[in-house]
Design an enzyme around this catalytic site. Structure first.
Site, PDB file in Angstrom:
ATOM      1  N   LYS A  22     -31.697 -18.380  26.650  1.00  0.00           N
ATOM      2  CA  LYS A  22     -33.431 -18.033  25.612  1.00  0.00           C
ATOM      3  C   LYS A  22     -32.276 -17.121  24.692  1.00  0.00           C
ATOM      4  CE  LYS A  22     -35.873 -14.146  27.970  1.00  0.00           C
ATOM      5  NZ  LYS A  22     -35.250 -13.160  26.572  1.00  0.00           N
ATOM      6  N   ASN A  23     -31.422 -16.195  25.565  1.00  0.00           N
ATOM      7  CA  ASN A  23     -31.041 -14.971  24.963  1.00  0.00           C
ATOM      8  C   ASN A  23     -29.765 -15.200  23.484  1.00  0.00           C
ATOM      9  OD1 ASN A  23     -32.707 -13.197  25.813  1.00  0.00           O
ATOM     10  ND2 ASN A  23     -31.158 -12.278  27.534  1.00  0.00           N
ATOM     11  N   ARG A  92     -40.506  -8.155  21.577  1.00  0.00           N
ATOM     12  CA  ARG A  92     -39.188  -7.190  20.891  1.00  0.00           C
ATOM     13  C   ARG A  92     -38.398  -7.820  20.184  1.00  0.00           C
ATOM     14  NH1 ARG A  92     -39.786  -2.555  22.484  1.00  0.00           N
ATOM     15  NH2 ARG A  92     -37.987  -2.225  21.482  1.00  0.00           N
ATOM     16  N   CYS A 116     -42.039  -1.507  26.369  1.00  0.00           N
ATOM     17  CA  CYS A 116     -43.057  -2.144  27.274  1.00  0.00           C
ATOM     18  C   CYS A 116     -42.308  -1.813  29.159  1.00  0.00           C
ATOM     19  CB  CYS A 116     -42.222  -3.950  27.220  1.00  0.00           C
ATOM     20  SG  CYS A 116     -40.156  -2.913  27.968  1.00  0.00           S
ATOM     21  N   ARG A 121     -37.233   1.514  25.194  1.00  0.00           N
ATOM     22  CA  ARG A 121     -36.267   0.427  24.532  1.00  0.00           C
ATOM     23  C   ARG A 121     -36.807   1.268  22.849  1.00  0.00           C
ATOM     24  NH1 ARG A 121     -37.907  -5.922  26.544  1.00  0.00           N
ATOM     25  NH2 ARG A 121     -35.502  -5.678  25.791  1.00  0.00           N
ATOM     26  N   PRO A 122     -36.134   1.572  22.515  1.00  0.00           N
ATOM     27  CA  PRO A 122     -35.703   2.510  21.431  1.00  0.00           C
ATOM     28  C   PRO A 122     -35.120   1.728  20.393  1.00  0.00           C
ATOM     29  CG  PRO A 122     -34.501   3.728  22.405  1.00  0.00           C
ATOM     30  CD  PRO A 122     -35.398   3.159  23.106  1.00  0.00           C
ATOM     31  N   ASP A 124     -33.626   3.082  17.975  1.00  0.00           N
ATOM     32  CA  ASP A 124     -32.009   4.307  17.020  1.00  0.00           C
ATOM     33  C   ASP A 124     -31.267   3.700  16.484  1.00  0.00           C
ATOM     34  OD1 ASP A 124     -32.541   4.464  19.843  1.00  0.00           O
ATOM     35  OD2 ASP A 124     -30.620   5.721  18.881  1.00  0.00           O
ATOM     36  N   ASP A 305     -30.416  -8.294  33.808  1.00  0.00           N
ATOM     37  CA  ASP A 305     -31.363  -9.168  33.728  1.00  0.00           C
ATOM     38  C   ASP A 305     -31.315 -10.421  35.159  1.00  0.00           C
ATOM     39  OD1 ASP A 305     -31.050 -10.109  30.473  1.00  0.00           O
ATOM     40  OD2 ASP A 305     -32.060  -8.475  31.254  1.00  0.00           O
ATOM     41  N   ARG A 397     -41.399 -17.088  29.419  1.00  0.00           N
ATOM     42  CA  ARG A 397     -41.045 -16.587  28.568  1.00  0.00           C
ATOM     43  C   ARG A 397     -39.649 -17.035  28.927  1.00  0.00           C
ATOM     44  NH1 ARG A 397     -42.301 -10.498  26.648  1.00  0.00           N
ATOM     45  NH2 ARG A 397     -40.901 -11.177  25.073  1.00  0.00           N
TER      46      ARG A 397
HETATM   47  C1  EPZ Z   1     -31.408  -7.476  25.271  1.00  0.00           C
HETATM   48  O1  EPZ Z   1     -32.351  -7.067  25.522  1.00  0.00           O
HETATM   49  C2  EPZ Z   1     -31.910  -9.046  26.036  1.00  0.00           C
HETATM   50  N1  EPZ Z   1     -33.030  -9.381  24.845  1.00  0.00           N
HETATM   51  C3  EPZ Z   1     -32.593  -8.600  27.156  1.00  0.00           C
HETATM   52  O2  EPZ Z   1     -33.011  -9.177  28.447  1.00  0.00           O
HETATM   53  C4  EPZ Z   1     -31.029  -7.961  28.311  1.00  0.00           C
HETATM   54  O3  EPZ Z   1     -32.106  -6.892  29.498  1.00  0.00           O
HETATM   55  C5  EPZ Z   1     -30.829  -6.443  27.366  1.00  0.00           C
HETATM   56  O4  EPZ Z   1     -30.343  -7.109  25.828  1.00  0.00           O
HETATM   57  C6  EPZ Z   1     -29.116  -6.223  28.388  1.00  0.00           C
HETATM   58  O5  EPZ Z   1     -28.782  -7.605  28.498  1.00  0.00           O
HETATM   59  C7  EPZ Z   1     -32.382 -10.105  24.652  1.00  0.00           C
HETATM   60  O6  EPZ Z   1     -31.371 -10.498  24.139  1.00  0.00           O
HETATM   61  C8  EPZ Z   1     -34.306 -10.994  23.643  1.00  0.00           C
HETATM   62  P1  EPZ Z   1     -30.275  -3.314  24.419  1.00  0.00           P
HETATM   63  P2  EPZ Z   1     -31.997  -5.745  23.742  1.00  0.00           P
HETATM   64  O7  EPZ Z   1     -30.428  -2.925  22.770  1.00  0.00           O
HETATM   65  O8  EPZ Z   1     -31.408  -5.975  23.111  1.00  0.00           O
HETATM   66  C9  EPZ Z   1     -31.011   0.539  24.902  1.00  0.00           C
HETATM   67  C10 EPZ Z   1     -34.437 -10.763  29.190  1.00  0.00           C
HETATM   68  O9  EPZ Z   1     -34.858  -9.915  30.579  1.00  0.00           O
HETATM   69  N2  EPZ Z   1     -31.000   1.003  23.049  1.00  0.00           N
HETATM   70  O10 EPZ Z   1     -28.810  -3.856  24.914  1.00  0.00           O
HETATM   71  O11 EPZ Z   1     -33.436  -5.214  23.653  1.00  0.00           O
HETATM   72  C11 EPZ Z   1     -32.061   0.754  25.092  1.00  0.00           C
HETATM   73  O12 EPZ Z   1     -33.669   1.655  25.495  1.00  0.00           O
HETATM   74  C12 EPZ Z   1     -34.111  -9.496  28.451  1.00  0.00           C
HETATM   75  O13 EPZ Z   1     -33.689 -11.756  28.936  1.00  0.00           O
HETATM   76  C13 EPZ Z   1     -31.257   2.153  22.724  1.00  0.00           C
HETATM   77  O14 EPZ Z   1     -30.996   3.209  23.072  1.00  0.00           O
HETATM   78  O15 EPZ Z   1     -30.906  -4.330  25.071  1.00  0.00           O
HETATM   79  C14 EPZ Z   1     -31.874  -0.088  26.546  1.00  0.00           C
HETATM   80  O16 EPZ Z   1     -31.563   0.770  27.687  1.00  0.00           O
HETATM   81  C15 EPZ Z   1     -34.583  -7.899  28.654  1.00  0.00           C
HETATM   82  N3  EPZ Z   1     -31.507   2.302  21.155  1.00  0.00           N
HETATM   83  C16 EPZ Z   1     -30.035  -0.237  26.435  1.00  0.00           C
HETATM   84  O17 EPZ Z   1     -29.781   0.064  25.439  1.00  0.00           O
HETATM   85  C17 EPZ Z   1     -31.119   0.991  20.813  1.00  0.00           C
HETATM   86  O18 EPZ Z   1     -31.352   1.060  19.238  1.00  0.00           O
HETATM   87  C18 EPZ Z   1     -29.800  -2.085  26.543  1.00  0.00           C
HETATM   88  O19 EPZ Z   1     -30.441  -2.351  24.864  1.00  0.00           O
HETATM   89  C19 EPZ Z   1     -31.114   0.158  21.018  1.00  0.00           C
HETATM   90  C20 EPZ Z   1     -30.882  -0.051  22.542  1.00  0.00           C
END
Ligand code: EPZ
Length: 417
Positions: A22-23, A92, A116, A121-122, A124, A305, A397
């Site tokens: 999926k990812n 998202r 969510c 999940r900001p 920035d 995950d 999903r």
């Molecule tokens: C991806 O989400 C995955 N989704 C998530 O899988 C997975 O849990 C996550 O990466 C971590 O491996 C997809 O690939 C579609 P991140 P993503 O940006 O990109 C913080 C599942 O179950 N952050 O790596 O949203 C954020 O809040 C899903 O398949 C900021 O602070 O994850 C989090 O605490 C759930 N600012 C951490 O970084 C930002 O601009 C990791 O988030 C972006 C992220």
């Protein structure tokens, strides 16, 4: 609203196919906007998030055709659209269309996705990085507008190795003028897969394993044909089901090289794990689950995950386990539901302490998010009696026909609308 009805207590046996990731599929489908051509993508999972992403591609003027698990995306007539509506608010990952739109159309307008259940999940890191690439980012309340005359390559050092932000940057930088260097980039196999796909359409990307991705912008792209990598989280979920039911299974098409952080834990828990070129053999027939101390983290650490799924298994271990959820600030939604089934779990902020119990009890439980739902299914498979798992819309999903896959391993599980 549906539910899974599970009559648990049966060991799982046999072979199960692992679907496409999926990812990896989601960012690669977004990347189809970049090349204005024909993209043949094999091994695409048939899951809600993929269907949503395909709907957004169609809204943006692409044609999308399915043949079995192959998706053919023709993006030659793609045009700008405002990224909003259900597909964006419910998913998202649609925010990574922004990078592809900026690359192709030099502008994007996206509705702000809400937080969510697993965290705020900001975004920035996404938008700060796009600004550094020469894109004007304007926060218009409910929408964020991105506009640029040209994307200019630069050096970026990410505050966190964000998966989504790394993908967004890549999708913009492949069309930039000059070189972009992303430091502290996410290194998940799904990022490597996106880099491989982008190279397929003609991008110039150097993906190093030490957290640095270098991209030389190009202005010519070509058609592509690509096969999505196997889903390491779906594979890990089936391993957890095998462990919780003390069974013996073979994961066909799983990629052990993407799962080292996961396989180490299953080995330590007492499983006999054998990696083969065409999959992974897992045997938990000896029935003992040894407690673990796990801290989730960015790849190659144990993935967040897989946290709900491994917790479901550890509720049955012969001791005290600790799980630290270091990635998301609120990813223990499954804990009260597991406790309804007799698990002994206490949470202290990002730390969960799990005292193993001899068995769980069937109950009616509800998934709060995708992976929490997977954890609850695993718990229900482990115990005799009939359990009901609600929140199936979350589970669908990320898992293609999970009831079919688990039934193939001998589980008594069915979906009821
Ligand atoms: C991806 O989400 C995955 N989704 C998530 O899988 C997975 O849990 C996550 O990466 C971590 O491996 C997809 O690939 C579609 P991140 P993503 O940006 O990109 C913080 C599942 O179950 N952050 O790596 O949203 C954020 O809040 C899903 O398949 C900021 O602070 O994850 C989090 O605490 C759930 N600012 C951490 O970084 C930002 O601009 C990791 O988030 C972006 C992220």
């Amino acid at each position: 609203m549906g539910r899974y009805i599970i009559n648990g207590g049966k060991r799982l046996f046999g072979t199960v196919n692992v679907h496409g990731s999926k990812n990896a599929a989601l960012p690669i489908l977004c990347a189809c906007i970049v090349n204005s051509g024909i993209n043949i993508i094999h091994n695409c999972p048939k899951i809600t998030d993929v269907y949503n992403t395909c709907r957004l591609l169609e809204k943006a003027g692409c044609s999308v055709l399915w043949e079995e698990s192959t998706v053919v995306v023709d993006s030659s007539k793609a045009h700008f659209i405002v990224l909003d509506g259900d597909e964006v608010s419910k998913m998202r990952s649609s925010v990574i269309f922004v990078g592809a739109f900026c690359g192709r159309f030099k502008r994007a307008r996206v509705a702000k996705p809400g937080g969510c259940k697993i965290g705020k999940r900001p975004l920035d890191i996404h938008f700060d990085s796009l600004e550094k690439l020469g894109i004007d980012v304007i926060d218009n309340g409910d929408y964020i507008d991105c506009v640029c005359s040209e994307i200019v390559g630069t050096e970026l050092n990410l505050r966190l190795p964000s998966v989504g932000a790394t993908e967004n940057i890549m999708l913009a930088a492949v069309s930039a003028t000059g070189k972009t260097v992303i430091k502290n980039a996410a290194m998940e196999p799904e990022i490597q897969a996106l880099a491989d796909f982008l190279k397929c359409i003609g991008a110039d990307i150097d993906f190093c394993s030490d957290g640095i991705i270098t991209i030389e912008g190009v202005n010519e792209f070509k058609n592509s044909e690509y096969t999505i990598i196997p889903d390491r989280i779906e594979a890990g979920t089936f391993l957890a089901a095998c462990a919780a039911t003390k069974g013996e299974i073979f994961l066909k098409n799983a990629a052990p090289e993407h799962m080292k952080g996961i396989l180490t834990i299953f080995d330590d828990m007492g499983g006999k794990i054998e990696s083969h070129k065409d999959g992974i053999h897992c045997n938990f027939m000896n029935g003992v689950i040894y407690p673990q101390k796990i801290k989730t983290g960015a790849y190659p650490a144990f993935p967040t995950d897989m946290q709900p799924q491994i917790m479901a298994v550890l509720t049955l271990s012969v001791g005290e386990s600790i799980i630290i959820e270091s990635v998301f600030e609120n990813r223990f939604g499954h804990v009260p539901e597991l406790c309804k089934m007799g698990a002994d779990i206490s949470c202290f902020g990002r730390k969960a302490v799990i005292n193993g119990v001899p068995y769980l009890e069937a109950a009616e439980v509800s998934a709060s998010d995708l992976r929490a739902g997977a954890g609850l299914i695993i718990a229900a498979l482990s115990c005799g009696g009939t359990s009901f798992v609600y929140g199936t819309e979350y589970i669908m999903r990320g898992y293609e026909n999970i009831e079919k896959s688990l039934s193939a391993l001998g589980a008594d599980i069915r979906y009821e609308n």
